[in-house]
Design an enzyme around this catalytic site. Structure first.
Site, PDB file in Angstrom:
ATOM      1  N   ASP A 184      49.594  31.432  40.133  1.00 57.91           N
ATOM      2  CA  ASP A 184      48.737  32.389  40.821  1.00 57.91           C
ATOM      3  C   ASP A 184      48.091  31.627  41.990  1.00 57.91           C
ATOM      4  O   ASP A 184      48.028  30.395  41.965  1.00 57.91           O
ATOM      5  CB  ASP A 184      47.673  32.891  39.833  1.00 57.91           C
ATOM      6  CG  ASP A 184      46.507  33.558  40.536  1.00 57.91           C
ATOM      7  OD1 ASP A 184      46.749  34.489  41.316  1.00 57.91           O
ATOM      8  OD2 ASP A 184      45.351  33.134  40.305  1.00 57.91           O
ATOM      9  N   ASP A 215      44.878  32.722  44.206  1.00 62.43           N
ATOM     10  CA  ASP A 215      43.412  32.765  44.304  1.00 62.43           C
ATOM     11  C   ASP A 215      42.748  32.396  42.976  1.00 62.43           C
ATOM     12  O   ASP A 215      43.003  33.025  41.955  1.00 62.43           O
ATOM     13  CB  ASP A 215      42.987  34.173  44.730  1.00 62.43           C
ATOM     14  CG  ASP A 215      41.555  34.212  45.224  1.00 62.43           C
ATOM     15  OD1 ASP A 215      41.264  33.550  46.232  1.00 62.43           O
ATOM     16  OD2 ASP A 215      40.733  34.887  44.576  1.00 62.43           O
ATOM     17  N   ARG A 272      28.201  49.704  48.364  1.00 55.67           N
ATOM     18  CA  ARG A 272      29.166  49.198  47.376  1.00 55.67           C
ATOM     19  C   ARG A 272      28.451  48.849  46.070  1.00 55.67           C
ATOM     20  O   ARG A 272      28.856  49.262  44.989  1.00 55.67           O
ATOM     21  CB  ARG A 272      29.836  47.955  47.981  1.00 55.67           C
ATOM     22  CG  ARG A 272      30.562  47.054  47.008  1.00 55.67           C
ATOM     23  CD  ARG A 272      31.067  45.817  47.740  1.00 55.67           C
ATOM     24  NE  ARG A 272      32.202  46.152  48.583  1.00 55.67           N
ATOM     25  CZ  ARG A 272      33.477  46.013  48.220  1.00 55.67           C
ATOM     26  NH1 ARG A 272      33.777  45.531  47.031  1.00 55.67           N
ATOM     27  NH2 ARG A 272      34.452  46.318  49.027  1.00 55.67           N
ATOM     28  N   ASP A 315      44.202  32.279  36.541  1.00 52.42           N
ATOM     29  CA  ASP A 315      42.775  32.246  36.165  1.00 52.42           C
ATOM     30  C   ASP A 315      42.279  33.573  35.586  1.00 52.42           C
ATOM     31  O   ASP A 315      41.198  33.637  35.023  1.00 52.42           O
ATOM     32  CB  ASP A 315      41.907  31.856  37.367  1.00 52.42           C
ATOM     33  CG  ASP A 315      41.894  32.914  38.458  1.00 52.42           C
ATOM     34  OD1 ASP A 315      42.983  33.441  38.775  1.00 52.42           O
ATOM     35  OD2 ASP A 315      40.809  33.227  38.980  1.00 52.42           O
TER      36      ASP A 315
HETATM   37 MG   LIG Z   1      43.625  34.548  40.526  1.00 54.62          MG
END
Ligand SMILES: [Mg+2]
Length: 245
Positions: free
Chosen positions: A9, A11, A139, A207
């Site tokens: 992955d 990010d 938001r 993560d």
């Molecule tokens: Mg990630």
């Protein structure tokens, strides 16, 4: 047959959240890349320009790039596969989904509405009852309202009822929206690009491996050895321990 495939992955795993890869990470990736018994790839939901922003020159130390969870695929820097939602929907089924969603959101009584309620992307549709053009304050207010009133959850219940025959997956992420995409179009999609029998082991590092996280499906896949990491440093530590000679 003693080759291993390592998939990452991006990010939160190779880079800090929304940040760029460190030089230490880059050095480690280079060492892995230079090991002839390893094949290295990254897979993330973002598009390639965004991934390039985060990985910079480290991009060169991957045999495979999988933007959009592998709906777009590159080998040695050359694109060899691309697909999009229209390989799943017909014009009529997509139109029905859009029309129903817009009608449903038009009838929603929520404190604030702004613009961009429906976004069509390569491999997913993003639905946002408050509108993606809202301010940071709007938001946060919507998020609080949604925690109490389950706006997104309720809308997903209605979509499931309305479209039982479309094999769709609904995923609530972030504060204001949810994603809709064909089942199987998560990170496991990138595995379709391999003959996995060619590898003695397939590893994945991510993560967000908990249920509902965007690494969950590939992390749990029986063909894959999953590694759950808390940070890029965690990834580095595991790589040093298990894969660097
Ligand atoms: Mg990630």
């Amino acid at each position: 047959m003693d080759k291993k495939l390592l998939l990452f992955d991006v990010d939160g795993t190779l880079t800090p959240s929304r940040g760029v890869a460190s030089s230490e990470m880059c050095d480690i990736l280079k060492s892995l890349y230079n090991d002839e018994n390893l094949v290295i790839g990254f897979v993330g939901g973002s598009n390639l320009p965004k991934q390039h922003e985060q990985l910079g020159d480290c991009m060169n130390y991957f045999n495979y790039w999988f933007p959009e969870n592998g709906l777009v695929a590159y080998k040695n820097g050359v694109e060899f596969f691309t697909s999009d939602l229209m390989s799943f929907f017909t014009e009529d089924s997509l139109k029905e989904l859009i029309n129903f969603s817009l009608h449903y959101m038009a009838d929603l009584d929520i404190p604030v509405k702004r613009g961009t309620f429906f976004e069509y992307r390569t491999g997913l549709i993003n639905i946002c009852p408050v509108g993606r053009d809202c301010s940071q304050k709007e938001r946060e207010d919507f998020f609080k309202f949604d925690c109490e009133h389950k706006v997104r959850e309720n809308m997903i219940v209605e979509l499931r009822k309305k479209f039982p025959d479309l094999d769709l997956h609904y995923s609530i992420g972030g504060q204001i929206s949810f994603d809709v995409f064909p089942k199987g179009w998560d990170k496991t999609f990138c595995l379709n690009h391999f003959d996995l029998g060619e590898f003695s082991e397939v590893h994945f590092f991510g993560d967000k491996t908990e249920l509902g996280g965007n690494d969950y499906e590939i992390f749990c896949d029986s063909r894959v050895v999953g590694h759950s990491v808390k940070s890029p440093q965690d990834t580095i530590d595991i790589l040093k321990l298990e894969f660097l000679k």
